[in-house]
Design a protein around this motif. Structure first.
Motif, short mmCIF file in Angstrom:
data_model
loop_
_atom_site.label_atom_id
_atom_site.label_comp_id
_atom_site.label_asym_id
_atom_site.label_seq_id
_atom_site.Cartn_x
_atom_site.Cartn_y
_atom_site.Cartn_z
N LEU A 76 65.16 59.00 -17.61
CA LEU A 76 64.30 59.17 -18.77
C LEU A 76 64.14 57.86 -19.54
O LEU A 76 63.03 57.49 -19.94
CB LEU A 76 64.89 60.25 -19.70
N ALA A 77 65.25 57.16 -19.74
CA ALA A 77 65.21 55.90 -20.48
C ALA A 77 64.33 54.88 -19.77
O ALA A 77 63.55 54.16 -20.41
CB ALA A 77 66.62 55.35 -20.65
N VAL A 119 61.82 55.51 -17.65
CA VAL A 119 60.42 55.93 -17.73
C VAL A 119 59.84 55.62 -19.12
O VAL A 119 58.72 55.11 -19.24
CB VAL A 119 60.28 57.44 -17.43
N LEU A 120 60.61 55.89 -20.15
CA LEU A 120 60.15 55.64 -21.52
C LEU A 120 59.97 54.15 -21.77
O LEU A 120 58.97 53.73 -22.37
CB LEU A 120 61.13 56.24 -22.52
N SER A 121 60.92 53.35 -21.33
CA SER A 121 60.82 51.89 -21.54
C SER A 121 59.61 51.32 -20.81
O SER A 121 58.93 50.43 -21.32
CB SER A 121 62.10 51.20 -21.05
N LYS A 122 59.35 51.83 -19.62
CA LYS A 122 58.22 51.36 -18.83
C LYS A 122 56.89 51.73 -19.49
O LYS A 122 55.95 50.93 -19.51
CB LYS A 122 58.28 51.96 -17.43
N ASN A 123 56.81 52.94 -20.05
CA ASN A 123 55.55 53.43 -20.60
C ASN A 123 55.34 53.07 -22.06
O ASN A 123 54.20 53.16 -22.55
CB ASN A 123 55.46 54.95 -20.43
N ALA A 124 56.39 52.68 -22.75
CA ALA A 124 56.28 52.41 -24.19
C ALA A 124 55.16 51.43 -24.54
O ALA A 124 54.40 51.68 -25.49
CB ALA A 124 57.62 51.91 -24.73
N LYS A 162 72.10 62.12 -29.62
CA LYS A 162 73.20 62.76 -30.35
C LYS A 162 74.18 63.47 -29.42
O LYS A 162 75.34 63.67 -29.78
CB LYS A 162 72.63 63.77 -31.35
N THR A 163 73.70 63.85 -28.25
CA THR A 163 74.57 64.58 -27.31
C THR A 163 75.44 63.64 -26.48
O THR A 163 76.27 64.09 -25.71
CB THR A 163 73.73 65.45 -26.36
N LEU A 164 75.22 62.33 -26.63
CA LEU A 164 75.94 61.35 -25.82
C LEU A 164 76.95 60.59 -26.67
O LEU A 164 76.76 60.41 -27.87
CB LEU A 164 74.95 60.35 -25.19
N ASN A 165 78.00 60.12 -26.03
CA ASN A 165 78.90 59.19 -26.71
C ASN A 165 78.58 57.77 -26.27
O ASN A 165 77.79 57.55 -25.34
CB ASN A 165 80.37 59.54 -26.46
N ASP A 166 79.17 56.79 -26.92
CA ASP A 166 78.82 55.40 -26.67
C ASP A 166 79.07 54.96 -25.24
O ASP A 166 78.44 54.01 -24.75
CB ASP A 166 79.57 54.48 -27.63
N GLU A 192 76.79 57.11 -19.58
CA GLU A 192 75.87 56.35 -18.76
C GLU A 192 74.44 56.60 -19.24
O GLU A 192 74.02 57.73 -19.43
CB GLU A 192 75.99 56.76 -17.28
N GLY A 193 73.71 55.54 -19.44
CA GLY A 193 72.33 55.66 -19.88
C GLY A 193 72.16 55.61 -21.38
O GLY A 193 71.03 55.51 -21.86
N LYS A 194 73.26 55.70 -22.16
CA LYS A 194 73.15 55.72 -23.62
C LYS A 194 72.49 54.44 -24.15
O LYS A 194 71.60 54.49 -25.00
CB LYS A 194 74.54 55.87 -24.24
N GLU A 195 72.92 53.30 -23.63
CA GLU A 195 72.38 52.03 -24.11
C GLU A 195 70.89 51.92 -23.78
O GLU A 195 70.08 51.50 -24.63
CB GLU A 195 73.14 50.87 -23.48
N LYS A 196 70.52 52.31 -22.57
CA LYS A 196 69.11 52.26 -22.18
C LYS A 196 68.26 53.23 -23.00
O LYS A 196 67.13 52.91 -23.38
CB LYS A 196 68.96 52.57 -20.69
N LEU A 197 68.82 54.39 -23.28
CA LEU A 197 68.09 55.38 -24.07
C LEU A 197 67.87 54.87 -25.49
O LEU A 197 66.77 55.02 -26.04
CB LEU A 197 68.86 56.70 -24.10
N ASP A 198 68.89 54.27 -26.07
CA ASP A 198 68.75 53.74 -27.42
C ASP A 198 67.74 52.60 -27.47
O ASP A 198 67.01 52.43 -28.46
CB ASP A 198 70.11 53.27 -27.94
#
Length: 218
Positions: free
Chosen positions: A75-76, A78-83, A154-158, A161-167
């Motif tokens: 998801l991260a 795809v979002l970064s690519k399309n942003a 919010k459902t992820l902790n630091d 995996e993927g938290k940094e990319k999602l943020d």
């Protein structure tokens, strides 16, 4: 996972709404020559540019979900690519208020377009939504993306995996929404200043009040 599914489902619904707007409103207005091209541009702006952008976005979301290896990372990415493509929303959102005002003016003054819009809104596919309901949807949608990403984050902790990319993707989308809101405020401000200047001219008080640093304050 629930929020990701919600993102996909609501994206599909949004794309369907844009398609309905195109098929039931934009294309008939063009084919029947109900309005000149500059008036069509005033109402619908670059909304036809948004449709392929969101269609491609939805396709990539679905592909990533079907692969199912790591939904957050996918998801991260795809979002970064399309942003960057979502920057097209800046133009649309900046002119949406003026578009609605123009539609209201047309409905009052043009019986042919008023009758057409009434008939189009009665089509079962619109679910009793009028043209104004469809024209506001792109603004609602672009502002929804950061909210959905925040819910997922919010459902992820630091260490997830993927938290940094999602943020990172969240930050890019939030920047676009901030720019969209700023463009819209500036455009509405300019429109208000033009209205005030027109009123002054009507009263025989010629004055150029439009200056780069001048803002209308309520």
């Amino acid at each position: 996972n629930r929020v990701i599914v919600e993102l996909i489902h609501t994206e599909a619904d949004y794309l369907l709404d844009l398609t309905i707007l195109l098929r039931l409103f934009i294309e008939p207005i063009k084919s029947r020559n109900l309005l000149p091209s500059n008036d069509i541009q005033k109402i619908f702006s670059n909304i036809e540019q948004l449709i392929p952008i969101n269609k491609g976005f939805l396709t990539e979301l679905l592909d990533g979900y079907k692969q199912g290896s790591n939904l957050i990372v996918g998801l991260a990415e795809v979002l970064s690519k399309n942003a960057p493509l979502f920057n097209a929303y800046k133009w649309y959102c900046a002119h949406q208020t003026a578009a609605m005002q123009f539609v209201e003016k047309l409905i009052k003054e043009n019986s042919e377009i008023r009758d057409f819009l009434d008939r189009a809104s009665q089509d079962p596919e619109t679910k009793a939504q009028n043209i104004g309901s469809f024209l506001i949807k792109p603004i609602q949608r672009i502002c929804k993306y950061p909210l959905l990403l925040r819910e997922i984050s919010k459902t992820l902790n630091d260490s997830s995996e993927g938290k940094e990319k999602l943020d990172f993707a969240f930050g890019k989308l939030q920047d676009i929404v901030t720019a969209v809101n700023e463009e819209r405020r500036n455009n509405e401000n300019q429109q208000k200043m033009l209205e005030i200047q027109a009123q002054l001219l009507e009263k025989g008080k010629p004055s150029n009040i439009i200056l780069p640093a001048r803002r209308f304050i309520k």
